[in-house]
Design an enzyme around this catalytic site. Structure first.
Site, PDB file in Angstrom:
ATOM      1  CD  GLU A   1     -26.560  11.916 -19.837  1.00  0.00           C
ATOM      2  OE1 GLU A   1     -27.262  11.959 -20.869  1.00  0.00           O
ATOM      3  OE2 GLU A   1     -27.052  11.852 -18.708  1.00  0.00           O
ATOM      4  CB  CYS A  34     -25.125  13.909 -27.964  1.00  0.00           C
ATOM      5  SG  CYS A  34     -24.741  15.235 -26.818  1.00  0.00           S
TER       6      CYS A  34
HETATM    7  P1  NAD Z   1     -18.520   5.311 -28.522  1.00  0.00           P
HETATM    8  O1  NAD Z   1     -19.652   4.743 -27.759  1.00  0.00           O
HETATM    9  O2  NAD Z   1     -18.008   4.563 -29.687  1.00  0.00           O
HETATM   10  O3  NAD Z   1     -17.249   5.503 -27.546  1.00  0.00           O
HETATM   11  C1  NAD Z   1     -17.340   6.258 -26.355  1.00  0.00           C
HETATM   12  C2  NAD Z   1     -16.221   5.827 -25.428  1.00  0.00           C
HETATM   13  O4  NAD Z   1     -16.468   4.502 -24.976  1.00  0.00           O
HETATM   14  C3  NAD Z   1     -14.846   5.791 -26.074  1.00  0.00           C
HETATM   15  O5  NAD Z   1     -13.893   6.238 -25.144  1.00  0.00           O
HETATM   16  C4  NAD Z   1     -14.661   4.319 -26.381  1.00  0.00           C
HETATM   17  O6  NAD Z   1     -13.307   3.934 -26.512  1.00  0.00           O
HETATM   18  C5  NAD Z   1     -15.313   3.685 -25.176  1.00  0.00           C
HETATM   19  N1  NAD Z   1     -15.773   2.308 -25.339  1.00  0.00           N
HETATM   20  C6  NAD Z   1     -16.077   1.653 -26.482  1.00  0.00           C
HETATM   21  N2  NAD Z   1     -16.520   0.391 -26.195  1.00  0.00           N
HETATM   22  C7  NAD Z   1     -16.493   0.275 -24.847  1.00  0.00           C
HETATM   23  C8  NAD Z   1     -16.842  -0.778 -23.942  1.00  0.00           C
HETATM   24  N3  NAD Z   1     -17.328  -1.942 -24.369  1.00  0.00           N
HETATM   25  N4  NAD Z   1     -16.709  -0.543 -22.610  1.00  0.00           N
HETATM   26  C9  NAD Z   1     -16.283   0.648 -22.142  1.00  0.00           C
HETATM   27  N5  NAD Z   1     -15.903   1.679 -22.960  1.00  0.00           N
HETATM   28  C10 NAD Z   1     -16.019   1.485 -24.293  1.00  0.00           C
HETATM   29  O7  NAD Z   1     -18.929   6.813 -28.924  1.00  0.00           O
HETATM   30  P2  NAD Z   1     -18.133   7.870 -29.804  1.00  0.00           P
HETATM   31  O8  NAD Z   1     -18.169   7.473 -31.252  1.00  0.00           O
HETATM   32  O9  NAD Z   1     -16.812   8.178 -29.183  1.00  0.00           O
HETATM   33  O10 NAD Z   1     -19.054   9.176 -29.606  1.00  0.00           O
HETATM   34  C11 NAD Z   1     -20.192   9.446 -30.362  1.00  0.00           C
HETATM   35  C12 NAD Z   1     -21.433   9.047 -29.597  1.00  0.00           C
HETATM   36  O11 NAD Z   1     -21.455   9.731 -28.346  1.00  0.00           O
HETATM   37  C13 NAD Z   1     -22.729   9.457 -30.278  1.00  0.00           C
HETATM   38  O12 NAD Z   1     -23.669   8.419 -30.140  1.00  0.00           O
HETATM   39  C14 NAD Z   1     -23.169  10.697 -29.498  1.00  0.00           C
HETATM   40  O13 NAD Z   1     -24.559  10.960 -29.556  1.00  0.00           O
HETATM   41  C15 NAD Z   1     -22.726  10.350 -28.135  1.00  0.00           C
HETATM   42  N6  NAD Z   1     -22.570  11.534 -27.301  1.00  0.00           N
HETATM   43  C16 NAD Z   1     -23.470  11.726 -26.290  1.00  0.00           C
HETATM   44  C17 NAD Z   1     -23.381  12.862 -25.495  1.00  0.00           C
HETATM   45  C18 NAD Z   1     -24.341  13.095 -24.359  1.00  0.00           C
HETATM   46  O14 NAD Z   1     -23.979  13.814 -23.424  1.00  0.00           O
HETATM   47  N7  NAD Z   1     -25.527  12.514 -24.373  1.00  0.00           N
HETATM   48  C19 NAD Z   1     -22.371  13.799 -25.734  1.00  0.00           C
HETATM   49  C20 NAD Z   1     -21.468  13.568 -26.775  1.00  0.00           C
HETATM   50  C21 NAD Z   1     -21.583  12.417 -27.534  1.00  0.00           C
END
Ligand code: NAD
Length: 458
Positions: free
Chosen positions: A226, A260
């Site tokens: 997501e 999000c």
């Molecule tokens: P992010 O993508 O930077 O990180 C999300 C998670 O992924 C963290 O735990 C991070 O450490 C991990 N991660 C980073 N690189 C990775 C890799 N290469 N492999 C596996 N894991 C990895 O996102 P963020 O800054 O924590 O959150 C904000 C983002 O999340 C925004 O884009 C927001 O829209 C989205 N979001 C989406 C939803 C939804 O349900 N659609 C809900 C909340 C937030």
């Protein structure tokens, strides 16, 4: 070692923690895998009782978790307390779901055999979560994973590690040993989890989500991702602007726009100037300040980088021929605060109307008519949430049919999620099956078809 700091008071360190290495992640997953079969074999009622006990523990610690969330991710008090309460409700919902039917019976080909389809857990669910909903998002993955008999290895966002540790400790105390593993770190740790878990549920940004989905596909394991949004709210000429403006203002700027499902584009058919004025007035009424203050609606953004991203987007407005109509409200000096920005006269193709800014930033776009509004609303790579404000049933029907989004609301905000309803987006906002509610069962279980025939004819 990494640190997690308070965005409202950056001198305050909430957690220091290691970037766990692939070997450690593999060990954590192996330990959880060892605990999984025993958990899956337990009577469903016992799994249900364990999830209920976890819900009780979290309800008992609600005040502490709320304070930790306010401090660590800067979520305003009212929303943070609501999120913890939602976490408890999610656990209770899945505690009951363990008792749902775990399959179907079907008519057999020979009329004598028993033909069944039964659901079975996958093993270890790898859950990778963002910082912005540090309680609800982990729980809407962990609770169904456990309810349907899986073990869990959870990697929270580095920016939400203190609250993750607290939450994991509360959950673990209600569960058999080693069933839930917490691994800390960032991209490398997350990648290692993607390489070892038996399925992956990811929430976060689009770029990372895509890479997680690709890595899972390479291993042939189920994955759901997501991701981000660029969510439109469409105001049609017959809308009740007095009702729509405060709702859209809250959806765009509440929690500093870091949801999000936040509204980032307001698409107006008709008088865009009047809509802009009503929106600016509604945004000005939202209290900005310390997230610990219960009146606060707009707190800080998560980091200095996020602050720079919002200020950079604001700087692009005039370069794109647009106009900033709001952007210099006073904000606290300490911490990562940015004043909410509203801009208009922007082209729908401008970067700031296409990409996710993930902060208190929204643009107002003018549309000639309903068809133009739909074209603009759908003219981005994302498709998470969309709303339309109208009193005309025919228009409401058309927009709900044609808006490209996983969540569509009429006369409601784009933000907000009902945890018992399916949740997810289309286009670049989502990959894989839906989360939440009954939909979660499809992801966290595999269906097996079983035929039991009599041992002898007759
Ligand atoms: P992010 O993508 O930077 O990180 C999300 C998670 O992924 C963290 O735990 C991070 O450490 C991990 N991660 C980073 N690189 C990775 C890799 N290469 N492999 C596996 N894991 C990895 O996102 P963020 O800054 O924590 O959150 C904000 C983002 O999340 C925004 O884009 C927001 O829209 C989205 N979001 C989406 C939803 C939804 O349900 N659609 C809900 C909340 C937030």
């Amino acid at each position: 070692m990494q640190e997690s700091r308070s965005p409202a008071h950056p001198d305050q360190v909430l957690a220091t923690f290691p970037d766990q290495q692939p070997g450690e992640v593999a060990e954590a997953v192996a330990a959880a895998r060892g605990a999984a079969p025993g958990w899956a074999r337990l009577p469903a009622l016992e799994r249900s009782q364990a999830l209920d006990a976890a819900a009780d523990a979290i309800a008992g610690a609600a005040a502490d978790l709320t304070e930790l969330g306010i401090a660590e991710v800067g979520k305003p008090r009212g929303e943070m307390a609501g999120e913890v309460a939602r976490g408890v409700a999610i656990l209770r919902y899945y505690a009951q779901a363990t008792l749902d039917p775990d399959g179907d019976t079907l008519p057999s080909a020979d009329g004598r055999s028993l033909l069944l389809s039964r659901r079975k857990p996958h093993g270890v669910a790898g859950c990778i979560t963002p910082w912005n909903f540090p309680v609800a998002i982990p729980l809407w993955k962990i609770a169904p994973a456990l309810a349907y008999g899986n073990a869990v290895a959870w990697k929270p966002s580095p920016a939400a590690t203190a609250i993750a540790r607290e939450l994991a400790a509360l959950l673990a105390a209600a569960l058999p040993p080693r069933l839930l593993a917490l691994v800390t770190g960032d991209a490398d740790t997350g990648q290692a989890l993607t390489e070892t878990a038996d399925l992956i549920s990811f929430t976060g940004s689009a770029a990372v989500g895509r890479s997680v989905a690709v890595a899972a596909a390479r291993r042939g394991i189920p994955a759901q991702a997501e991701m981000g949004g660029q969510n439109p709210a469409v105001i049609l000429p017959d809308a009740d602007l007095d009702q729509a403006a405060p709702m859209i203002a809250q959806a765009a700027m509440g929690y500093a726009g870091q949801k999000c499902t936040a509204t980032s584009r307001v698409i107006v058919v008709g008088d865009a100037e009047a809509a802009g004025e009503a929106l600016a007035a509604a945004v000005r009424r939202l209290p900005i300040g310390d997230p610990a203050d219960e009146r606060t609606v707009v707190g800080p953004v998560i980091s200095e980088a996020a602050m720079a991203r919002v200020l950079g987007a604001a700087a692009e407005v005039e370069r794109d021929g647009g106009r900033v109509i709001l952007g210099d409200d006073p904000v606290p000096e300490e911490g990562y605060f940015v004043a909410p920005v509203l801009a208009d006269r922007i082209k729908p193709s401008a970067r700031i109307a296409q990409e996710e800014i993930f902060g208190p930033f929204a643009v107002i776009l003018s549309a000639r008519d309903d068809a133009d509004a739909l074209r603009i609303a759908n003219g981005v790579r994302y498709g998470l949430a969309a709303s339309v404000f109208t009193r005309d049933l025919d228009r409401a029907l058309r927009f709900t049919a044609e808006l490209e989004a996983g969540l569509v609301r009429v006369n409601g905000p784009t933000s907000g999620v009902d945890f018992y309803a399916p949740f997810g987006g289309v286009k670049d906002s989502s990959a894989g099956p839906r989360e939440q509610g009954k939909a979660a069962r499809d992801f966290y279980t595999v269906t097996r078809t079983i035929t039991i025939s009599p041992s002898s004819p007759g």
